[in-house]
Motif scaffolding. Structure first.
Motif, PDB file in Angstrom:
ATOM      1  N   ALA A  74      68.709  52.346  80.726  1.00  0.00           N
ATOM      2  CA  ALA A  74      68.289  51.206  81.553  1.00  0.00           C
ATOM      3  C   ALA A  74      68.776  51.457  82.957  1.00  0.00           C
ATOM      4  N   VAL A  75      68.193  50.765  83.911  1.00  0.00           N
ATOM      5  CA  VAL A  75      68.740  50.869  85.271  1.00  0.00           C
ATOM      6  C   VAL A  75      69.899  49.897  85.430  1.00  0.00           C
ATOM      7  N   GLY A  76      69.795  48.721  84.806  1.00  0.00           N
ATOM      8  CA  GLY A  76      70.891  47.744  84.901  1.00  0.00           C
ATOM      9  C   GLY A  76      72.050  48.186  84.019  1.00  0.00           C
ATOM     10  N   THR A  95      69.321  54.702  84.630  1.00  0.00           N
ATOM     11  CA  THR A  95      68.040  55.404  84.798  1.00  0.00           C
ATOM     12  C   THR A  95      67.248  54.819  85.976  1.00  0.00           C
ATOM     13  N   PRO A  96      67.770  54.999  87.204  1.00  0.00           N
ATOM     14  CA  PRO A  96      67.037  54.494  88.368  1.00  0.00           C
ATOM     15  C   PRO A  96      65.783  55.332  88.638  1.00  0.00           C
ATOM     16  N   ASP A  97      64.982  54.888  89.581  1.00  0.00           N
ATOM     17  CA  ASP A  97      63.779  55.601  90.072  1.00  0.00           C
ATOM     18  C   ASP A  97      62.656  55.709  89.043  1.00  0.00           C
ATOM     19  N   VAL A  98      62.988  56.239  87.864  1.00  0.00           N
ATOM     20  CA  VAL A  98      61.924  56.566  86.903  1.00  0.00           C
ATOM     21  C   VAL A  98      61.241  55.316  86.343  1.00  0.00           C
ATOM     22  N   LEU A  99      61.839  54.147  86.510  1.00  0.00           N
ATOM     23  CA  LEU A  99      61.205  52.927  86.003  1.00  0.00           C
ATOM     24  C   LEU A  99      60.812  51.970  87.120  1.00  0.00           C
ATOM     25  N   THR A 100      60.964  52.419  88.365  1.00  0.00           N
ATOM     26  CA  THR A 100      60.714  51.528  89.498  1.00  0.00           C
ATOM     27  C   THR A 100      59.267  51.025  89.515  1.00  0.00           C
ATOM     28  N   ASP A 101      58.311  51.946  89.438  1.00  0.00           N
ATOM     29  CA  ASP A 101      56.902  51.524  89.520  1.00  0.00           C
ATOM     30  C   ASP A 101      56.503  50.680  88.319  1.00  0.00           C
ATOM     31  N   MET A 153      66.420  43.896  97.803  1.00  0.00           N
ATOM     32  CA  MET A 153      65.442  44.885  98.280  1.00  0.00           C
ATOM     33  C   MET A 153      65.946  46.279  97.951  1.00  0.00           C
ATOM     34  N   GLY A 154      66.146  46.543  96.669  1.00  0.00           N
ATOM     35  CA  GLY A 154      66.480  47.903  96.225  1.00  0.00           C
ATOM     36  C   GLY A 154      65.185  48.648  95.980  1.00  0.00           C
ATOM     37  N   ARG A 155      65.224  49.605  95.091  1.00  0.00           N
ATOM     38  CA  ARG A 155      64.019  50.404  94.819  1.00  0.00           C
ATOM     39  C   ARG A 155      62.894  49.528  94.272  1.00  0.00           C
ATOM     40  N   ILE A 156      63.263  48.676  93.315  1.00  0.00           N
ATOM     41  CA  ILE A 156      62.220  47.876  92.675  1.00  0.00           C
ATOM     42  C   ILE A 156      61.705  46.806  93.631  1.00  0.00           C
ATOM     43  N   GLY A 157      62.618  46.146  94.324  1.00  0.00           N
ATOM     44  CA  GLY A 157      62.192  45.140  95.300  1.00  0.00           C
ATOM     45  C   GLY A 157      61.242  45.742  96.330  1.00  0.00           C
ATOM     46  N   ALA A 158      61.570  46.953  96.792  1.00  0.00           N
ATOM     47  CA  ALA A 158      60.726  47.620  97.784  1.00  0.00           C
ATOM     48  C   ALA A 158      59.355  47.959  97.194  1.00  0.00           C
ATOM     49  N   LEU A 204      62.730  38.158  91.735  1.00  0.00           N
ATOM     50  CA  LEU A 204      64.148  38.540  91.701  1.00  0.00           C
ATOM     51  C   LEU A 204      64.309  40.003  91.306  1.00  0.00           C
ATOM     52  N   HIS A 205      65.047  40.740  92.122  1.00  0.00           N
ATOM     53  CA  HIS A 205      65.239  42.172  91.874  1.00  0.00           C
ATOM     54  C   HIS A 205      66.656  42.625  92.162  1.00  0.00           C
ATOM     55  N   CYS A 206      67.608  41.713  92.022  1.00  0.00           N
ATOM     56  CA  CYS A 206      69.011  42.076  92.234  1.00  0.00           C
ATOM     57  C   CYS A 206      69.630  42.464  90.888  1.00  0.00           C
TER      58      CYS A 206
HETATM   59  C1  GLV Z   1      66.723  49.611  90.809  1.00  0.00           C
HETATM   60  O1  GLV Z   1      66.243  50.674  90.479  1.00  0.00           O
HETATM   61  C2  GLV Z   1      66.617  49.073  92.134  1.00  0.00           C
HETATM   62  O2  GLV Z   1      67.234  49.664  93.038  1.00  0.00           O
HETATM   63  O3  GLV Z   1      65.900  48.096  92.314  1.00  0.00           O
END
Ligand code: GLV
Ligand code: GLV
Length: 323
Positions: A74-76, A95-101, A153-158, A204-206
């Protein structure tokens, strides 16, 4: 030979890459692990691969002295006692990035489903209630020109913000610091309350941290403009669910789209009967593609640490890594 404990089978064949040279123990799928059961499950393992509902408390680090890495699928990483990991010398990876989209797509699926009453429409057709086109049948709300308020506004928020451009929304966001997102005009709002007062759609993306637990409480929900839509694909505990039900019942909101819940997998009974909410079973990263790459990344992280190297995507770097 290192021992790797895995709390549930993962999709694809990534786990097979651990077999050569390591002893892998994969638990059959079942209820989430925590407490003493987790301590017992980890035992003498050098690495733990776990799911987001499994809980890794301080006692695991204290009582499992061989453990060197907790690789969360998971990313969290709110399910892991990060400070205990850090001081005990254990890496925690995510697991950041790979689940962002995948997650940003799902946030949009919820925004659109609530705004355009997709769930209600589907139910009407299936129940035989569709008797013909009508000028006022299940009217929703348009998104063009409205304001999307993003918290985190992290990866997912962006990624959610990038998609909003195509829907013609204004974008405002709150986070710890302003952040430029290529191709997106987004206004940083340092004061969360001020953001809420303008957010026709709140997404919400925090991460869930002590600071964001119940960040969206009743007072804040009541700051939203009339008819606003609340979407949560982060963690259920970021929203006071009881308060959300009360505010929905008072009729001031336009609805809510939820993928996560405060007492997951339990869902507040006050949500289940409402037609203005769309409820999903924590599907944020749930594409075949994302889940497969997440498994590869988890395995790469474990293999790196077992080889004495830093993992690819650390969420916590230990003070002094255990050897
Ligand atoms: C998580 O991947 C985030 O930075 O939003
Ligand atoms: C899903 O919720 C994740 O954190 O990956």
């Amino acid at each position: 030979m290192a021992e790797i404990a895995v709390t549930a089978p993962l999709p694809g064949d990534a786990l097979a890459r651990l077999d050569g040279g390591h002893q892998v123990r994969v638990r059959a799928s079942g209820p989430a692990l925590g407490g003493r059961d987790m301590v017992e499950f980890v035992g003498a393992a050098d690495a733990l691969i776990c799911l987001l509902a499994d809980r890794v408390a301080a006692e695991v680090f204290a009582l499992c002295p061989r453990l060197k890495v907790v690789a969360n699928y998971a990313v969290g990483v709110n399910n892991v006692d990060l400070e205990a990991a850090r001081t005990s010398g254990v890496w925690v990876t995510n697991t950041p990035d790979v689940l962002t989209d995948a997650t940003a797509d799902l946030a949009w699926a919820l925004i659109l489903a609530v705004a355009r009453r997709v769930g209600e429409g589907d139910g009407l057709v299936r129940s035989g209630g569709f008797t013909g086109w009508k000028p006022d049948l299940l009217l929703g709300t348009s998104l063009q020109g409205k304001t999307l308020g993003i918290v985190g506004m992290g990866r997912i928020g962006a990624a959610v913000a990038r998609r909003a451009v195509g829907f013609g929304m204004r974008i405002a966001y709150h986070g710890r610091a302003p952040r430029a997102v290529a191709g997106v005009e987004a206004e940083f709002v340092p004061d969360l309350d001020a953001l809420l007062a303008r957010a026709d759609v709140l997404s919400l993306h925090c991460p869930l941290t002590p600071q964001t637990r119940r960040l969206i409480d009743e007072r804040r929900l009541r700051l939203l403009p009339r008819g606003a839509i609340v979407v949560n694909t982060s963690r259920g505990e970021v929203v006071d669910e009881e308060a959300l039900v009360r505010v929905l019942e008072s009729g001031v909101l336009g609805g809510a789209g939820l993928d996560v819940y405060e007492r997951e997998p339990e869902v507040h009974h006050g949500l289940l009967g409402r037609m203005d909410v769309v409820l999903l079973p924590h599907l944020g990263s749930g594409t075949r593609e994302a889940r497969a790459v997440m498994a590869e990344l988890v395995v790469d992280n474990v293999l790196a640490v077992l080889a004495g190297k830093p993992p690819l995507t650390p969420a916590v770097k230990p003070l002094v890594p255990r050897s």
